[in-house]
Design an enzyme around this catalytic site. Sequence first.
Site, PDB file in Angstrom:
ATOM      1  N   SER A  44       9.849 -59.955  43.482  1.00  9.14           N
ATOM      2  CA  SER A  44       8.429 -60.129  43.806  1.00  9.14           C
ATOM      3  C   SER A  44       8.136 -59.965  45.293  1.00  9.14           C
ATOM      4  CB  SER A  44       7.966 -61.528  43.398  1.00  9.14           C
ATOM      5  OG  SER A  44       7.716 -61.567  42.040  1.00  9.14           O
ATOM      6  N   HIS A  75       4.960 -55.983  42.219  1.00 10.41           N
ATOM      7  CA  HIS A  75       6.014 -55.112  41.675  1.00 10.41           C
ATOM      8  C   HIS A  75       5.396 -53.718  41.534  1.00 10.41           C
ATOM      9  CE1 HIS A  75       8.905 -58.358  40.427  1.00 10.41           C
ATOM     10  NE2 HIS A  75       7.793 -59.060  40.627  1.00 10.41           N
ATOM     11  N   HIS A  97      10.510 -58.643  33.378  1.00 13.22           N
ATOM     12  CA  HIS A  97      10.713 -60.055  33.058  1.00 13.22           C
ATOM     13  C   HIS A  97      10.482 -60.319  31.568  1.00 13.22           C
ATOM     14  CE1 HIS A  97       9.196 -59.711  37.227  1.00 13.22           C
ATOM     15  NE2 HIS A  97      10.023 -60.701  37.508  1.00 13.22           N
ATOM     16  N   TYR A  99       8.872 -62.826  30.496  1.00 15.70           N
ATOM     17  CA  TYR A  99       7.495 -63.312  30.300  1.00 15.70           C
ATOM     18  C   TYR A  99       6.480 -62.180  30.188  1.00 15.70           C
ATOM     19  CZ  TYR A  99       6.799 -62.683  35.402  1.00 15.70           C
ATOM     20  OH  TYR A  99       6.710 -62.157  36.666  1.00 15.70           O
ATOM     21  N   GLU A 100       6.865 -60.953  30.572  1.00 15.33           N
ATOM     22  CA  GLU A 100       5.949 -59.810  30.402  1.00 15.33           C
ATOM     23  C   GLU A 100       5.936 -59.343  28.939  1.00 15.33           C
ATOM     24  OE1 GLU A 100       5.994 -56.818  33.853  1.00 15.33           O
ATOM     25  OE2 GLU A 100       7.912 -57.874  34.063  1.00 15.33           O
ATOM     26  N   ALA A 127      12.378 -63.755  44.299  1.00 12.97           N
ATOM     27  CA  ALA A 127      11.700 -64.893  44.912  1.00 12.97           C
ATOM     28  C   ALA A 127      11.983 -66.098  44.031  1.00 12.97           C
ATOM     29  CB  ALA A 127      10.202 -64.617  44.955  1.00 12.97           C
ATOM     30  N   MET A 230      12.503 -66.579  37.692  1.00 13.51           N
ATOM     31  CA  MET A 230      12.234 -66.067  36.332  1.00 13.51           C
ATOM     32  C   MET A 230      12.872 -64.696  36.085  1.00 13.51           C
ATOM     33  SD  MET A 230       8.185 -67.014  36.258  1.00 13.51           S
ATOM     34  CE  MET A 230       7.566 -68.508  37.056  1.00 13.51           C
ATOM     35  N   SER A 231      13.940 -64.383  36.794  1.00  9.55           N
ATOM     36  CA  SER A 231      14.491 -63.024  36.664  1.00  9.55           C
ATOM     37  C   SER A 231      15.986 -63.001  36.981  1.00  9.55           C
ATOM     38  CB  SER A 231      13.746 -62.078  37.628  1.00  9.55           C
ATOM     39  OG  SER A 231      14.070 -62.409  38.963  1.00  9.55           O
ATOM     40  N   ASN A 254       8.823 -71.168  47.976  1.00  4.88           N
ATOM     41  CA  ASN A 254       8.089 -72.432  47.848  1.00  4.88           C
ATOM     42  C   ASN A 254       9.092 -73.536  47.530  1.00  4.88           C
ATOM     43  OD1 ASN A 254       8.078 -70.771  45.178  1.00  4.88           O
ATOM     44  ND2 ASN A 254       7.902 -72.897  44.529  1.00  4.88           N
ATOM     45  N   HIS A 268       1.357 -67.733  42.645  1.00  2.00           N
ATOM     46  CA  HIS A 268       2.016 -66.440  42.850  1.00  2.00           C
ATOM     47  C   HIS A 268       1.604 -65.800  44.188  1.00  2.00           C
ATOM     48  CE1 HIS A 268       4.237 -62.876  41.782  1.00  2.00           C
ATOM     49  NE2 HIS A 268       3.161 -62.108  41.739  1.00  2.00           N
TER      50      HIS A 268
END
Length: 301
Positions: A44, A75, A97, A99-100, A127, A230-231, A254, A268
């Site tokens: 990201s 992306h 990902h 989640y996509e 990230a 998440m990746s 973060n 995000h």
Amino acid sequence: MDPLTRLYPLPESSCCSFENYNLTTEWLLNQTNHRPKVAVICGSGLGLLADVATDKKIFRYQDIPNFPVSTVAGHEGCLVFGMIEDTPCVFMQGHFHLYEGYSLCQVTFPVRIFKLMGVETVLVTNASGGICPDFKVGDIMIMKDHINLPGFAGQHPLCGPNDERFGIRFPCMSDAYSKDLRRLTLDIVSELGCSNYVREGVYCMVSGPNFETIAEARMLRILGCDSVGMSTVPEVTVAKHCGLRVLGLSLITNKVSLDYSREEKVNHEEVLEISKMRTEVLQKLATMIITRCQQQSINTH
Ligand SMILES: O=P(O)(O)O[C@@H]1C[C@H](O)[C@@H](CO)O1
Ligand SMILES: Nc1nc2[nH]cnc2c(=O)[nH]1
């Protein structure tokens, strides 16, 4: 039909047959004279890592046969071939990902294409949220290890029939991240004088797309995770399975809330902003790692 195909039919639309990997590889090799040795997967907001390459040839994911497309802000969705000094590289500006809505075979599709193209080393970036209390926003974490949380629940890119042309049925993952490359990175970090914001740690993958609840974050801390994202883990698993050497760099964008009294809320946009802030140093670091790892031709994975 061979018995394995009968037992585990792949959906009609699946991209994951050997023929499809071959088709995409040959399509790309026919379109460019570049023959990359190093692949960089940009997480990201980190697509600018490709900007420092020279003699570039760029493909949009949507134009490459069988390639998924990026659906997430930050992306860009381009595959960039280019040179980092004398080293031929390929950069993924954006990755895929769960989640996509992609299957893990689609998420990891490019990794096997890289293998078939002759890539030897993969540098993955992402990230992530810092869980280790010592981590600060903007720290760069060299991935020492990972926890494949979706994998524990059967969401694993190597489930299904094993294709021996890529690797063995039961691959070892205790050394997924090359010790030599981690050592080299630490040396470069100290030369660049940025040891004060570079750490080593354990990355945990969750599927997302929501960020963690406080109870989940506390659980991850107890499990020994230093950061969460998440990746990356599916790509690393498939890369290691097919014998690629892997280095992972995770930018802490973060701090994950472990405390109910904390008011800050992660989003995000903040993730992308911090990525931009660290682009220059990550470009420098990636360039030096790529150049030196090729020069030293480290043989152990
Ligand atoms: O794609 P990566 O893992 O670099 O990006 C992380 C995880 C989500 O895609 C996004 C959330 O802000 O950042
Ligand atoms: N799961 C997760 N992914 C992230 N990517 C960037 N920050 C975070 C985070 O706090 N949690």
